[in-house]
Design a protein around this motif. Structure first.
Motif, PDB file in Angstrom:
ATOM      1  N   VAL A  52       0.870  -1.165   0.000  1.00 28.71           N
ATOM      2  CA  VAL A  52       0.000   0.000   0.000  1.00 28.71           C
ATOM      3  C   VAL A  52       0.913   1.223   0.000  1.00 28.71           C
ATOM      4  O   VAL A  52       1.923   1.253   0.714  1.00 28.71           O
ATOM      5  CB  VAL A  52      -0.979  -0.026   1.203  1.00 28.71           C
ATOM      6  CG1 VAL A  52      -0.270  -0.013   2.519  1.00 28.71           C
ATOM      7  CG2 VAL A  52      -1.972   1.113   1.122  1.00 28.71           C
ATOM      8  N   SER A  54       1.534   5.686  -1.057  1.00 27.22           N
ATOM      9  CA  SER A  54       1.148   7.021  -1.502  1.00 27.22           C
ATOM     10  C   SER A  54       1.302   7.085  -3.015  1.00 27.22           C
ATOM     11  O   SER A  54       2.266   6.546  -3.566  1.00 27.22           O
ATOM     12  CB  SER A  54       2.081   8.055  -0.854  1.00 27.22           C
ATOM     13  OG  SER A  54       2.038   9.287  -1.551  1.00 27.22           O
ATOM     14  N   HIS A  77      -1.466  -1.032  -4.122  1.00 25.67           N
ATOM     15  CA  HIS A  77      -2.753  -0.466  -3.740  1.00 25.67           C
ATOM     16  C   HIS A  77      -2.469   0.977  -3.324  1.00 25.67           C
ATOM     17  O   HIS A  77      -1.873   1.205  -2.269  1.00 25.67           O
ATOM     18  CB  HIS A  77      -3.392  -1.268  -2.608  1.00 25.67           C
ATOM     19  CG  HIS A  77      -3.653  -2.682  -2.999  1.00 25.67           C
ATOM     20  ND1 HIS A  77      -4.826  -3.077  -3.600  1.00 25.67           N
ATOM     21  CD2 HIS A  77      -2.878  -3.783  -2.929  1.00 25.67           C
ATOM     22  CE1 HIS A  77      -4.762  -4.362  -3.873  1.00 25.67           C
ATOM     23  NE2 HIS A  77      -3.587  -4.818  -3.481  1.00 25.67           N
ATOM     24  N   TRP A  78      -2.853   1.922  -4.170  1.00 24.07           N
ATOM     25  CA  TRP A  78      -2.570   3.335  -3.924  1.00 24.07           C
ATOM     26  C   TRP A  78      -3.568   3.877  -2.918  1.00 24.07           C
ATOM     27  O   TRP A  78      -4.764   3.643  -3.041  1.00 24.07           O
ATOM     28  CB  TRP A  78      -2.638   4.125  -5.229  1.00 24.07           C
ATOM     29  CG  TRP A  78      -1.729   3.571  -6.274  1.00 24.07           C
ATOM     30  CD1 TRP A  78      -2.091   2.889  -7.397  1.00 24.07           C
ATOM     31  CD2 TRP A  78      -0.298   3.622  -6.283  1.00 24.07           C
ATOM     32  NE1 TRP A  78      -0.967   2.519  -8.101  1.00 24.07           N
ATOM     33  CE2 TRP A  78       0.145   2.952  -7.443  1.00 24.07           C
ATOM     34  CE3 TRP A  78       0.658   4.162  -5.414  1.00 24.07           C
ATOM     35  CZ2 TRP A  78       1.495   2.824  -7.771  1.00 24.07           C
ATOM     36  CZ3 TRP A  78       2.006   4.032  -5.739  1.00 24.07           C
ATOM     37  CH2 TRP A  78       2.410   3.374  -6.890  1.00 24.07           C
ATOM     38  N   ASP A  79      -3.075   4.593  -1.931  1.00 18.42           N
ATOM     39  CA  ASP A  79      -3.935   5.176  -0.900  1.00 18.42           C
ATOM     40  C   ASP A  79      -3.497   6.618  -0.685  1.00 18.42           C
ATOM     41  O   ASP A  79      -2.459   6.883  -0.085  1.00 18.42           O
ATOM     42  CB  ASP A  79      -3.824   4.376   0.399  1.00 18.42           C
ATOM     43  CG  ASP A  79      -4.879   4.774   1.422  1.00 18.42           C
ATOM     44  OD1 ASP A  79      -5.307   5.954   1.423  1.00 18.42           O
ATOM     45  OD2 ASP A  79      -5.267   3.906   2.231  1.00 18.42           O
ATOM     46  N   ARG A  80      -4.284   7.528  -1.198  1.00 18.93           N
ATOM     47  CA  ARG A  80      -3.932   8.946  -1.133  1.00 18.93           C
ATOM     48  C   ARG A  80      -3.823   9.444   0.310  1.00 18.93           C
ATOM     49  O   ARG A  80      -3.161  10.456   0.571  1.00 18.93           O
ATOM     50  CB  ARG A  80      -4.938   9.769  -1.934  1.00 18.93           C
ATOM     51  CG  ARG A  80      -4.437  11.168  -2.197  1.00 18.93           C
ATOM     52  CD  ARG A  80      -5.262  11.862  -3.271  1.00 18.93           C
ATOM     53  NE  ARG A  80      -4.745  13.202  -3.479  1.00 18.93           N
ATOM     54  CZ  ARG A  80      -3.913  13.522  -4.457  1.00 18.93           C
ATOM     55  NH1 ARG A  80      -3.518  12.630  -5.297  1.00 18.93           N
ATOM     56  NH2 ARG A  80      -3.481  14.760  -4.577  1.00 18.93           N
ATOM     57  N   ARG A  81      -4.439   8.744   1.246  1.00 20.34           N
ATOM     58  CA  ARG A  81      -4.344   9.169   2.653  1.00 20.34           C
ATOM     59  C   ARG A  81      -2.899   9.168   3.136  1.00 20.34           C
ATOM     60  O   ARG A  81      -2.551   9.895   4.064  1.00 20.34           O
ATOM     61  CB  ARG A  81      -5.164   8.251   3.561  1.00 20.34           C
ATOM     62  CG  ARG A  81      -6.654   8.325   3.362  1.00 20.34           C
ATOM     63  CD  ARG A  81      -7.379   7.368   4.285  1.00 20.34           C
ATOM     64  NE  ARG A  81      -7.046   5.983   3.974  1.00 20.34           N
ATOM     65  CZ  ARG A  81      -7.384   4.928   4.721  1.00 20.34           C
ATOM     66  NH1 ARG A  81      -8.075   5.104   5.836  1.00 20.34           N
ATOM     67  NH2 ARG A  81      -7.043   3.710   4.357  1.00 20.34           N
ATOM     68  N   VAL A  93      -4.851   4.031   8.354  1.00 16.30           N
ATOM     69  CA  VAL A  93      -4.526   3.217   7.173  1.00 16.30           C
ATOM     70  C   VAL A  93      -4.133   1.812   7.620  1.00 16.30           C
ATOM     71  O   VAL A  93      -4.593   0.816   7.052  1.00 16.30           O
ATOM     72  CB  VAL A  93      -3.400   3.871   6.340  1.00 16.30           C
ATOM     73  CG1 VAL A  93      -2.926   2.938   5.230  1.00 16.30           C
ATOM     74  CG2 VAL A  93      -3.857   5.208   5.756  1.00 16.30           C
TER      75      VAL A  93
END
Length: 180
Positions: A52, A54, A77-81, A93
């Motif tokens: 996971v 940014s 798995h991109w997670d902008r958070r 997260v």
């Protein structure tokens, strides 16, 4: 038992005239460090069930170069958070990670990653590595945390053990302060 490996993005190019911080690329030194850290992870036989990260350009490029050294690529798995997140957001997260993944690689930024480690690993004098991270969590560094939990939602303060902490300069002194 869950294992969380944190990879801070490699050194970015502050001379590149991008309009947004999000779009800042790596510099040559950063590319060298990211590849070296990937080679190190391969030698240590680190395995990951989930990645996971940014979606910032410097993280994307760090991962591309890290995996070139590692010898295989994981679906991201991109997670902008994660982009420039604080420790509380990063804890969210972590708690949202799927329980089917026991070994997670998370790629992102400081100061959030450093704060997350300091939050999860107790400040009880038992971890000299924690003291090193408290001093500085440099670009392209890898920190491996073991959490004695069965579900990621159980992650909380002072629960983790810092299993390892590796900086690029630990593998190549030229990548340390003042190096080229």
């Amino acid at each position: 038992m869950k294992r969380l490996t944190l990879l801070r993005h490699a050194k970015s190019d502050w001379d590149d005239p991008v309009a947004r911080d999000f779009d800042r690329p790596l510099n040559r030194r950063g590319e060298k460090a990211a590849r070296l850290m990937g080679e190190h992870a391969a030698r240590k036989e680190m395995r990951f069930d989930l990645l996971v990260a940014s979606p910032a350009v410097r993280v994307v490029q760090t991962l591309e170069t890290f995996f070139a050294g590692y010898g295989e690529t994981l679906e991201t798995h991109w997670d902008r958070r994660i982009y420039l997140a604080s420790a509380p957001t990063l804890c969210d997260v972590v708690r949202d990670l799927p329980d089917s993944a026991d070994n997670v690689l998370m790629a992102g930024h400081n100061p959030g990653f450093e704060e997350l480690i300091l939050e999860l690993v107790p400040d009880d004098g038992a971890s000299p590595l924690r003291d090193d991270i408290e001093t500085k969590f440099p670009t392209a560094s890898l920190a491996v945390l073991d959490l004695p939990i069965d579900r990621w939602a159980e992650a909380r303060a002072s629960i983790a053990t810092l299993a390892s902490f590796t900086r690029p300069r630990d593998l190549d002194p030229a990548l340390g302060p003042g190096g080229r």
